[in-house]
Write an enzyme that holds these catalytic residues in place. Sequence first.
Site, PDB file in Angstrom:
ATOM      1  N   HIS A 176      -2.264  10.311 -28.476  1.00 52.64           N
ATOM      2  CA  HIS A 176      -2.613   8.979 -27.969  1.00 52.64           C
ATOM      3  C   HIS A 176      -3.334   8.169 -29.033  1.00 52.64           C
ATOM      4  CE1 HIS A 176      -2.443   9.865 -23.353  1.00 52.64           C
ATOM      5  NE2 HIS A 176      -1.249   9.767 -23.900  1.00 52.64           N
ATOM      6  N   ARG A 220       0.805  -1.234   0.000  1.00 53.85           N
ATOM      7  CA  ARG A 220       0.000   0.000   0.000  1.00 53.85           C
ATOM      8  C   ARG A 220       0.831   1.274   0.000  1.00 53.85           C
ATOM      9  NH1 ARG A 220      -2.867  -2.771   3.998  1.00 53.85           N
ATOM     10  NH2 ARG A 220      -4.499  -4.082   3.117  1.00 53.85           N
ATOM     11  N   ASN A 278      -1.990  18.237 -21.382  1.00 56.62           N
ATOM     12  CA  ASN A 278      -2.314  17.243 -22.397  1.00 56.62           C
ATOM     13  C   ASN A 278      -2.433  17.833 -23.794  1.00 56.62           C
ATOM     14  OD1 ASN A 278      -2.479  14.680 -21.009  1.00 56.62           O
ATOM     15  ND2 ASN A 278      -4.150  15.598 -19.849  1.00 56.62           N
ATOM     16  N   GLU A 285       7.879  17.751 -25.864  1.00 56.15           N
ATOM     17  CA  GLU A 285       7.264  18.133 -24.585  1.00 56.15           C
ATOM     18  C   GLU A 285       7.806  19.470 -24.084  1.00 56.15           C
ATOM     19  OE1 GLU A 285       4.795  16.570 -22.977  1.00 56.15           O
ATOM     20  OE2 GLU A 285       4.723  14.608 -23.948  1.00 56.15           O
ATOM     21  N   GLU A 313      -5.434  16.443 -11.254  1.00 51.99           N
ATOM     22  CA  GLU A 313      -5.981  16.683 -12.584  1.00 51.99           C
ATOM     23  C   GLU A 313      -7.479  16.905 -12.610  1.00 51.99           C
ATOM     24  OE1 GLU A 313      -4.463  13.980 -15.436  1.00 51.99           O
ATOM     25  OE2 GLU A 313      -5.040  15.227 -17.111  1.00 51.99           O
ATOM     26  N   LYS A 340       5.877  22.737 -15.411  1.00 54.08           N
ATOM     27  CA  LYS A 340       5.033  21.585 -15.064  1.00 54.08           C
ATOM     28  C   LYS A 340       4.757  21.558 -13.566  1.00 54.08           C
ATOM     29  CE  LYS A 340       3.917  16.834 -15.528  1.00 54.08           C
ATOM     30  NZ  LYS A 340       4.058  15.567 -16.227  1.00 54.08           N
ATOM     31  N   HIS A 396      -1.997  15.639 -26.767  1.00 55.47           N
ATOM     32  CA  HIS A 396      -1.996  14.257 -26.306  1.00 55.47           C
ATOM     33  C   HIS A 396      -3.228  13.471 -26.736  1.00 55.47           C
ATOM     34  CE1 HIS A 396       1.457  15.536 -24.056  1.00 55.47           C
ATOM     35  NE2 HIS A 396       1.597  14.373 -23.454  1.00 55.47           N
ATOM     36  N   ARG A 417      -4.402  21.194 -14.777  1.00 57.83           N
ATOM     37  CA  ARG A 417      -3.428  20.191 -15.185  1.00 57.83           C
ATOM     38  C   ARG A 417      -3.766  19.574 -16.532  1.00 57.83           C
ATOM     39  NH1 ARG A 417      -0.611  15.691 -11.318  1.00 57.83           N
ATOM     40  NH2 ARG A 417       0.571  14.638 -12.930  1.00 57.83           N
ATOM     41  N   HIS A 462       6.289   8.443 -28.119  1.00 52.01           N
ATOM     42  CA  HIS A 462       5.258   9.282 -27.506  1.00 52.01           C
ATOM     43  C   HIS A 462       5.430  10.747 -27.905  1.00 52.01           C
ATOM     44  CE1 HIS A 462       2.466  10.833 -24.537  1.00 52.01           C
ATOM     45  NE2 HIS A 462       3.423  11.578 -24.008  1.00 52.01           N
ATOM     46  N   LYS A 495       2.267  11.013 -11.734  1.00 49.77           N
ATOM     47  CA  LYS A 495       1.451  10.043 -12.472  1.00 49.77           C
ATOM     48  C   LYS A 495       2.254   8.761 -12.656  1.00 49.77           C
ATOM     49  CE  LYS A 495      -1.623  12.896 -15.227  1.00 49.77           C
ATOM     50  NZ  LYS A 495      -2.066  13.182 -16.608  1.00 49.77           N
TER      51      LYS A 495
END
Lengths: 374, 374
Positions: B263, B132, B256, B196, B248, B238, B259, B252, B276, B154
């Site tokens: 994606h 955990r 993207n 990026e 997010e 960032k 993206h 935030r 990417h 993330k």
Amino acid sequence: MQGLIMSHAISDAPLTLNVELGERSYPIHIGAGLLGDPRWLEPYLVGRQVMIVTNDTVAPRYLERVKQGLSGDREVREVVLPDGEHTKTLDSVSLIWDALLAAGFNRRCTLVALGGGVIGDMAGFAAACYQRGVAFIQVPTTLLSQVDSSVGGKTGVNHPRGKNMIGAFWQPRAVLIDTDTLRTLPERELSAGLAEVIKYGLIRDAGFLAWLEAHMEELRALDGAMLREAIHRSCALKAAVVAEDETEQGVRALLNLGHTFGHAIEAHQGYGAWLHGEAVGAGMLMAAELSHRLGWLDDDDVVRVSAILEAAGLPRVAPGNMTRDDFLEVMRLDKKNLDSRLRLILLRALGDACVHDATPKAELDALLETFPRG
Amino acid sequence: MQGLIMSHAISDAPLTLNVELGERSYPIHIGAGLLGDPRWLEPYLVGRQVMIVTNDTVAPRYLERVKQGLSGDREVREVVLPDGEHTKTLDSVSLIWDALLAAGFNRRCTLVALGGGVIGDMAGFAAACYQRGVAFIQVPTTLLSQVDSSVGGKTGVNHPRGKNMIGAFWQPRAVLIDTDTLRTLPERELSAGLAEVIKYGLIRDAGFLAWLEAHMEELRALDGAMLREAIHRSCALKAAVVAEDETEQGVRALLNLGHTFGHAIEAHQGYGAWLHGEAVGAGMLMAAELSHRLGWLDDDDVVRVSAILEAAGLPRVAPGNMTRDDFLEVMRLDKKNLDSRLRLILLRALGDACVHDATPKAELDALLETFPRG
């Protein structure tokens, strides 16, 4: 507190308890007839999409009733897993993720965990990690999950090398405890749940322990008011501990009374052979005996622990095929240990548990060698 | 800000940036020669047990150097995974968990992610869910991971039905960015990282965008001071966004930019066929063209976006085998969508991005049909 308990018992209305965790606070509603009543489920749903996660024992009994508690414009799906602790694996959680993705669920969705602790832990873990976290609601249907795993935000699965080794802290939006679901619970599972109820008295509340000694028979006969009271009191004790220590750095470890020994029994016997509560029951008696060896409990205290476990229908012996070394091997991996030091939860008195990381090896060995085997 | 950048560039000392997240705050150290120097790694380790997670491309180059940065009394283990986006699966993360359990690691241990974004995302997710949650440190070795995935917490893995669908928010204890590691990075991956970097200028900082237009050649020639500056500025942008919105819910989402289209390209082509950053580069140009169709950007703005992507060595076309419907099918599942509404990040001006969930279908269709294919 005794007066408070009696005043609750007069009314049939559900009791509500708030778990205070700042912006992650949530209510626990406890009472009869909550399932199927939209007043209890609807307010906590996020988004239109609802995934009910349950098992093949609970689904035939309660799935339709839960659906009746949802408004007509919801997109409702379900995952029905096989019943049992052996299913508490990453593969089962993957099936939940597959179902969510196959149905195109986005991050504004809600998972509803309908079942015992295994379902709650897996659905909670699935919610914690689906798109990095979505809403979930606990609807626990066993006494054990009602008083234990539904409060506190621990989620996760077992690993072949250890119980609950993979998981996350993730809080539900609400917990709905319908005491009517206990009417279909096998007697052995009711006893297992009572082990955790007794635990709260032992670690923190001698008054509650005495109340349980007085009312154990009514609890086993499923007296609704008594059950609601015992569940409310247990959840309140656990909620107070969790609010003090959400991520188990300190006082929360006390909730593991009996669990270090109990986990060793479960792991050695194979998950599911002993019910979790049964193993915790025997484990609590082991912790009490070790506390006695350290001079903290007297003979009468240990007799009281043994007697209330017996009254609850719980085992008071360890498995016959389990040696001292079998215990030590599993206990070495316990999550409470810091660096390589074994930490145990013991009792300074009935109602007063403590974390102990300096148990003399000789005393622990003596306990593990002499504790009665079944 | 231009003055600040120039003053930094005079010295060779590492720059440090703090990501402010209350009790989860952490530093990012950026400079040459950080690996192998115990001053940068040792202060952030929790417990004696250290698990280095890396891949078979990075391990031969940097694993021994990282180990030299650890004091002799540590219990150090390693997991070396195959390189590549196709390994970013739950099965790979399971291998990390197996290794931790086989070595008897308890919850006072630290995972060190040594590699690119794939390694960082997987090691971070493994740390988030091992018992955990345990400590982890990011040591990103690609430009992309240095300016993007190592900041913000993330973590996660891909699912056959979608990228990053399973994961958690989990903050590292520190991020160590050694710019020397870029000397062994393939040129194509450097360009992907620059995509990026350019993104930060486009969404929030027109001054930085102009600085990049002026210094792109030096960056591609691996000028150390310029790289350190570009990385520092990117991470600062960032970090500011993440500090405003850790999980997010709002601003935030601007990160993207490019993206959603990107994606779709990655998913359609199969993860790994396009890098990417390459997909994000083409995706940013698509977002710029759509912003132009909506009347927000003028012709010159779009030309500037196209020119800086070209200067960075990035593709400016979509895959030749990808239809409008191929894009829409993947975009429908995007995590930014709320209920069933498509949300896009678009540009009101260069340096000023916004979330847009009311793009007329006709404009989107026209873009997806007419955008150049390679």
